[in-house]
Design a protein around this motif. Structure first.
Motif, PDB file in Angstrom:
ATOM      1  N   MET A   1      10.183  -3.037  31.967  1.00 36.94           N
ATOM      2  CA  MET A   1      10.820  -4.242  31.564  1.00 36.94           C
ATOM      3  C   MET A   1      12.155  -4.118  32.648  1.00 36.94           C
ATOM      4  N   GLY A   2      12.711  -3.114  32.652  1.00 35.30           N
ATOM      5  CA  GLY A   2      13.914  -2.697  33.707  1.00 35.30           C
ATOM      6  C   GLY A   2      13.657  -3.203  34.971  1.00 35.30           C
ATOM      7  N   PHE A   3      12.485  -2.808  35.431  1.00 39.34           N
ATOM      8  CA  PHE A   3      12.409  -2.919  36.896  1.00 39.34           C
ATOM      9  C   PHE A   3      11.666  -3.966  37.355  1.00 39.34           C
TER      10      PHE A   3
ATOM     11  N   ASN B   1      12.445  -7.113  47.183  1.00 40.47           N
ATOM     12  CA  ASN B   1      12.503  -5.992  48.021  1.00 40.47           C
ATOM     13  C   ASN B   1      11.343  -5.093  47.824  1.00 40.47           C
ATOM     14  N   LYS B   2      10.419  -5.087  48.783  1.00 41.02           N
ATOM     15  CA  LYS B   2       9.164  -4.273  48.653  1.00 41.02           C
ATOM     16  C   LYS B   2       9.502  -2.840  48.700  1.00 41.02           C
ATOM     17  N   GLU B   3      10.243  -2.180  49.579  1.00 39.35           N
ATOM     18  CA  GLU B   3      10.644  -0.975  49.508  1.00 39.35           C
ATOM     19  C   GLU B   3      11.160  -0.361  48.253  1.00 39.35           C
ATOM     20  N   VAL B   4      12.343  -1.349  47.614  1.00 37.94           N
ATOM     21  CA  VAL B   4      12.802  -0.799  46.453  1.00 37.94           C
ATOM     22  C   VAL B   4      11.819  -0.774  45.428  1.00 37.94           C
TER      23      VAL B   4
ATOM     24  N   PHE C   1       6.145   4.004  42.620  1.00 38.39           N
ATOM     25  CA  PHE C   1       5.317   5.017  42.887  1.00 38.39           C
ATOM     26  C   PHE C   1       5.998   6.412  42.527  1.00 38.39           C
ATOM     27  N   ASN C   2       7.478   6.388  42.368  1.00 38.99           N
ATOM     28  CA  ASN C   2       8.106   7.756  42.315  1.00 38.99           C
ATOM     29  C   ASN C   2       8.500   7.826  40.734  1.00 38.99           C
ATOM     30  N   VAL C   3       8.692   6.622  40.021  1.00 33.44           N
ATOM     31  CA  VAL C   3       9.309   6.776  38.801  1.00 33.44           C
ATOM     32  C   VAL C   3       8.361   6.258  37.669  1.00 33.44           C
TER      33      VAL C   3
END
Lengths: 102, 102
Positions: free
Chosen positions: B85-87, B13-16, B22-24
């Motif tokens: 590693m999480g995302f 999912n590119k949006e996720v 970019f935000n985190v």
């Protein structure tokens, strides 16, 4: 600016690869009309201290996607592509990128 | 200068992915002491006009291998690595590179 990225996996023989890459392939590629900058990076490992599956990365900058497309039509680009497939067709991954920072 | 290269495969999912990247992730990573420059490139395709298996590349510059090793010991680097590693643990390839041109 956009860039074409060529990412090469570890070659079987690094000396043979380097010899061809730096003395033949890079000079042919450098002649492509519209190419603004060519940046070569040697991959020396991973942050975990292991050998990477990749060996070398080359970033080739063009003014725009349009300029890149025009460049790819030239004899110089065709010569570079033919040489690439001959010495590293099985090693290379090619990508087109747009830098959004820096 | 040396650089750590993070190369991400196409996310499901590119949006996720973008939202988190970019935000985190990028803000956490930008805080790592010793990081000189961070350059993000969106991969938009291949020279053959196809979708690349890769989605994004980030290049993170440090003064030297020694500086990079010191940076990796900091809490900020550990936080960045844990978040990565999480995302995107299954999407990312990490490499250490030495630029030899440009």
């Amino acid at each position: 600016m956009i860039k074409m990225i060529a990412l090469y996996k570890q070659p079987e023989n690094k000396e043979v690869f380097d010899e061809h890459y730096f003395n033949v392939h890079a000079p042919i590629t450098a002649k492509i009309p519209g190419l603004r900058k060519m940046k070569v990076t040697k991959i020396v490992g991973t942050p975990m201290g292991k050998e990477s599956e990749y060996y070398l990365m080359c970033e080739m900058y063009y003014d725009s996607h349009e300029a890149f497309k025009e460049a790819m039509k030239t004899d110089e680009a065709k010569a570079s592509g033919k040489d690439l497939m001959g010495f590293a067709g099985k090693l290379v991954t090619l990508m087109i990128g747009e830098e959004i920072d820096g």
